[in-house]
Design an enzyme around this catalytic site. Structure first.
Site, PDB file in Angstrom:
ATOM      1  N   HIS A 307     -18.032  17.954  80.365  1.00  0.00           N
ATOM      2  CA  HIS A 307     -18.053  16.755  81.304  1.00  0.00           C
ATOM      3  C   HIS A 307     -17.205  15.477  81.006  1.00  0.00           C
ATOM      4  O   HIS A 307     -17.354  15.293  79.744  1.00  0.00           O
ATOM      5  CB  HIS A 307     -19.163  16.370  82.346  1.00  0.00           C
ATOM      6  CG  HIS A 307     -18.920  15.537  83.220  1.00  0.00           C
ATOM      7  ND1 HIS A 307     -18.340  13.822  83.424  1.00  0.00           N
ATOM      8  CD2 HIS A 307     -18.542  15.939  84.486  1.00  0.00           C
ATOM      9  CE1 HIS A 307     -18.000  13.877  85.024  1.00  0.00           C
ATOM     10  NE2 HIS A 307     -18.635  15.315  85.877  1.00  0.00           N
ATOM     11  N   ASP A 364     -22.395  21.569  88.612  1.00  0.00           N
ATOM     12  CA  ASP A 364     -21.868  22.457  88.839  1.00  0.00           C
ATOM     13  C   ASP A 364     -23.728  23.873  88.306  1.00  0.00           C
ATOM     14  O   ASP A 364     -23.426  24.915  88.508  1.00  0.00           O
ATOM     15  CB  ASP A 364     -21.073  23.190  88.724  1.00  0.00           C
ATOM     16  CG  ASP A 364     -19.794  22.403  89.641  1.00  0.00           C
ATOM     17  OD1 ASP A 364     -18.875  21.485  88.672  1.00  0.00           O
ATOM     18  OD2 ASP A 364     -19.967  22.249  90.752  1.00  0.00           O
TER      19      ASP A 364
HETATM   20  C1  SDX Z   1     -16.526  19.022  88.221  1.00  0.00           C
HETATM   21  O1  SDX Z   1     -14.982  14.371  86.430  1.00  0.00           O
HETATM   22  C2  SDX Z   1     -15.715  15.059  87.194  1.00  0.00           C
HETATM   23  O2  SDX Z   1     -16.368  13.744  87.806  1.00  0.00           O
HETATM   24  C3  SDX Z   1     -15.820  16.473  87.775  1.00  0.00           C
HETATM   25  C4  SDX Z   1     -17.062  16.537  88.348  1.00  0.00           C
HETATM   26  C5  SDX Z   1     -17.187  15.721  90.659  1.00  0.00           C
HETATM   27  O3  SDX Z   1     -18.025  15.637  90.651  1.00  0.00           O
HETATM   28  O4  SDX Z   1     -16.272  15.664  90.289  1.00  0.00           O
HETATM   29  O5  SDX Z   1     -18.379  16.110  87.920  1.00  0.00           O
HETATM   30  C6  SDX Z   1     -17.292  18.122  89.103  1.00  0.00           C
HETATM   31  O6  SDX Z   1     -16.154  19.175  88.014  1.00  0.00           O
HETATM   32  C7  SDX Z   1     -17.627  18.963  87.074  1.00  0.00           C
HETATM   33  C8  SDX Z   1     -17.002  19.830  85.906  1.00  0.00           C
HETATM   34  C9  SDX Z   1     -17.110  21.714  86.179  1.00  0.00           C
HETATM   35  N1  SDX Z   1     -16.692  22.389  85.161  1.00  0.00           N
HETATM   36  C10 SDX Z   1     -16.989  23.216  84.136  1.00  0.00           C
HETATM   37  O7  SDX Z   1     -18.138  23.794  84.095  1.00  0.00           O
HETATM   38  C11 SDX Z   1     -15.860  23.673  83.529  1.00  0.00           C
HETATM   39  C12 SDX Z   1     -17.018  23.886  82.180  1.00  0.00           C
HETATM   40  N2  SDX Z   1     -16.671  22.763  81.581  1.00  0.00           N
HETATM   41  C13 SDX Z   1     -15.109  22.683  81.304  1.00  0.00           C
HETATM   42  O8  SDX Z   1     -14.098  23.442  81.313  1.00  0.00           O
HETATM   43  C14 SDX Z   1     -14.810  20.708  80.467  1.00  0.00           C
HETATM   44  O9  SDX Z   1     -16.323  20.373  79.785  1.00  0.00           O
HETATM   45  C15 SDX Z   1     -14.545  19.834  81.506  1.00  0.00           C
HETATM   46  C16 SDX Z   1     -13.080  20.431  81.673  1.00  0.00           C
HETATM   47  C17 SDX Z   1     -15.876  20.082  82.371  1.00  0.00           C
HETATM   48  C18 SDX Z   1     -14.214  18.847  80.455  1.00  0.00           C
HETATM   49  O10 SDX Z   1     -12.888  18.767  79.349  1.00  0.00           O
HETATM   50  P1  SDX Z   1     -13.148  17.745  78.776  1.00  0.00           P
HETATM   51  O11 SDX Z   1     -13.763  16.917  79.039  1.00  0.00           O
HETATM   52  O12 SDX Z   1     -11.287  17.176  78.603  1.00  0.00           O
HETATM   53  O13 SDX Z   1     -13.666  18.162  77.494  1.00  0.00           O
HETATM   54  P2  SDX Z   1     -12.000  19.283  76.089  1.00  0.00           P
HETATM   55  O14 SDX Z   1     -11.936  20.267  76.990  1.00  0.00           O
HETATM   56  O15 SDX Z   1     -11.416  18.382  75.467  1.00  0.00           O
HETATM   57  O16 SDX Z   1     -13.388  19.697  75.153  1.00  0.00           O
HETATM   58  C19 SDX Z   1     -13.766  18.894  74.571  1.00  0.00           C
HETATM   59  C20 SDX Z   1     -14.418  20.212  73.400  1.00  0.00           C
HETATM   60  C21 SDX Z   1     -13.365  21.090  73.146  1.00  0.00           C
HETATM   61  O17 SDX Z   1     -13.637  21.813  71.606  1.00  0.00           O
HETATM   62  P3  SDX Z   1     -12.884  21.487  70.228  1.00  0.00           P
HETATM   63  O18 SDX Z   1     -11.631  21.261  70.612  1.00  0.00           O
HETATM   64  O19 SDX Z   1     -13.103  19.235  69.945  1.00  0.00           O
HETATM   65  O20 SDX Z   1     -13.092  21.804  69.385  1.00  0.00           O
HETATM   66  O21 SDX Z   1     -15.529  20.699  74.005  1.00  0.00           O
HETATM   67  C22 SDX Z   1     -14.856  22.434  74.149  1.00  0.00           C
HETATM   68  C23 SDX Z   1     -14.009  21.900  74.560  1.00  0.00           C
HETATM   69  O22 SDX Z   1     -13.405  23.556  73.626  1.00  0.00           O
HETATM   70  N3  SDX Z   1     -15.607  22.369  74.873  1.00  0.00           N
HETATM   71  C24 SDX Z   1     -16.231  23.392  75.652  1.00  0.00           C
HETATM   72  C25 SDX Z   1     -17.148  23.220  76.809  1.00  0.00           C
HETATM   73  N4  SDX Z   1     -15.992  21.805  77.609  1.00  0.00           N
HETATM   74  C26 SDX Z   1     -15.819  21.678  76.345  1.00  0.00           C
HETATM   75  N5  SDX Z   1     -16.599  24.933  74.863  1.00  0.00           N
HETATM   76  C27 SDX Z   1     -17.980  25.866  75.519  1.00  0.00           C
HETATM   77  N6  SDX Z   1     -17.357  25.360  76.361  1.00  0.00           N
HETATM   78  C28 SDX Z   1     -17.600  24.573  77.654  1.00  0.00           C
HETATM   79  N7  SDX Z   1     -17.942  24.611  78.775  1.00  0.00           N
END
Ligand code: SDX
Length: 426
Positions: A307, A364
């Protein structure tokens, strides 16, 4: 040559110093409104990781402590004790309603809870297998055609009316997309039922018999709606605010929010979690899934994990996990996916990759398991999220207008394209 801007926070206001704004809770903000006009330099923050887009008094999230407040009330207490319409009132007007205010508000919502028959005709234009989110974007946007011309967004009372109309109609709009999918007749709301129960009735009731509302499922529905109602300036809410800043009508703004929510990185994640758990198939395949999620060359991610703000735990996830267990126990059904999900959480949270990146289950992760237990098709999961989030979207839309719309949102950019050049002489 890389240049750096250094700034120190001081108490005195002198030329070129940017004021610091202090909120009630959470981080303060440097007001950079005048920075470009003063210094001729922009701030660069493409994911808005360090940028506050507005001032808001509606919701507060503390990502480190796992805190979520709606108008100051903790989400755990609201999910357990309040009705969804009570929370809608709280989000829209800032205080919990008295009994009299609640009765009047419930009547206003009930008054608007049906769809114009011609709106139902829109559904026939979609393929039977159209995704409910595609239908909802289209139908909600089309409501502009029914209300736009007599909708003066400068009139506070008309704004509130439009907000209540949208909250009131969402259950029938969402349920009708499901009914259309399965070839069932559209079902109309029953005014004697509560908001959550009414949605279950319109989803699963049949015209040929009375639908018996099970209180445990109706309460679970209300809790799901409350947990998904609002969440600060997330992607879809920011989309609604951006559209609102141009003066677009509320129906068009909410349609834009629905479109933004649909993405798998946002509200589409609950549907993606179920697909992922299905793909994993059994506990023995979890290590392979975790290895793929960590592999930078693999686009696979653990859906429902991570998140932008929560870096400890998502308080909603804990409530939803508890409700999922209660509903599964009540229904006397066991879902192997719950076992996979709980083992996946356990293994992931002991893995350095997830710990280091502070990736925890978000709202989720368990919501899909709960919705599946309640017999919702996976394609309806994000539609239910959109239904619930409509209350947050309209509240934020009202707040933007009540604060005096600060003018159109128009971000700048850092241009990295070609410098000026002439068209070649041929
Ligand atoms: C919602 O914003 C809100 O409030 C949203 C929400 C709401 O109520 O409106 O809370 C609802 O959207 C919840 C989120 C649902 N999405 C998912 O579950 C999809 C999976 N999660 C990711 O796509 C991700 O974690 C996000 C999009 C939720 C957040 O992404 P960020 O903050 O942009 O983080 P990032 O992509 O920069 O990741 C940081 C690191 C990366 O690795 P490095 O490049 O540092 O090595 O963490 C890794 C990412 O690759 N990473 C994950 C991961 N999420 C982040 N690796 C594996 N699995 C994951 N799910």
């Amino acid at each position: 040559m890389t240049r750096y801007v250094t700034a120190s926070i001081t108490k005195k206001k002198t030329e070129g110093v940017l004021p610091v704004m202090e909120g009630t809770m959470g981080p303060d903000a440097v007001d950079i409104t005048s920075m470009y006009s003063q210094q001729g330099i922009l701030a660069f923050d493409p994911g808005f990781r360090s940028t506050a887009s507005c001032q808001s008094a509606i919701t507060f999230v503390d990502g480190e402590k796992g805190i979520l407040l709606y108008r100051g009330y903790p989400i755990e207490q609201l999910a357990e004790k309040a009705s969804y319409l009570e929370v809608v009132y709280l989000l829209m007007f800032g205080e919990l309603p008295t009994q009299e205010e609640m009765d009047i508000f419930r009547q206003r919502v009930t008054h608007f809870n049906m769809l114009h028959e011609q709106v139902l005709d829109f559904y026939k234009g979609f393929r039977r297998d159209a995704h409910p989110m595609a239908v909802m974007v289209g139908v909600v946007g089309a409501l502009s055609a029914f209300y736009h011309d007599h909708m003066d967004i400068n009139d506070p009372e008309q704004r509130i009316n439009a907000a209540i109309r949208l909250v009131a109609k969402m259950p029938m709009i969402a349920a009708s997309s499901y009914n259309y999918n399965i070839g069932a007749p559209h079902r109309y709301p029953r005014n004697a039922l509560g908001y959550g129960a009414n949605f279950l009735h319109m989803m699963f009731g049949m015209p040929s018999e009375d639908y018996v509302v099970e209180p445990v499922l109706a309460r679970a529905m209300e809790s799901i709606f409350i947990l998904h109602a609002d969440h600060e300036q997330n992607a879809s809410t920011s989309t609604v605010r951006l559209a609102a800043s141009s003066g677009a009508n509320p129906f068009a703004c909410i349609a834009a929010g629905i479109a933004s929510l649909w993405g798998p990185a946002h509200g589409g994640a609950n549907e993606a979690v179920l697909s992922m758990l299905g793909e994993i198939g059994s506990v023995k395949n979890i290590p392979k899934a975790i290895a793929r999620a960590k592999d930078k060359n693999d686009s696979f991610r653990l859906m429902g994990f991570g998140h932008r703000v929560y870096k400890n735990f998502d308080p909603r996830s804990r409530v939803i996990q508890k409700t999922a267990r209660e509903v599964l126990d009540y229904l006397g059904t066991d879902d192997p996916m719950l076992e996979i999900a709980m083992r996946l959480e356990e293994i992931a949270l002991s893995d350095e990759y997830f710990i280091e990146r502070k990736l925890y289950p978000n709202v989720d992760f368990y919501s899909g398991i709960l919705l599946k237990a309640m017999k919702f098709p996976t394609t309806m999961f994000t539609a239910i999220f959109a239904l619930a989030r409509t209350s947050g979207w309209v509240s934020q839309w009202l707040e933007l207008h009540n604060q005096g719309n600060h003018g159109i949102d128009r971000p700048r950019q850092l241009y990295v394209g070609k410098p000026t050049r002439d068209y070649p002489n041929k």
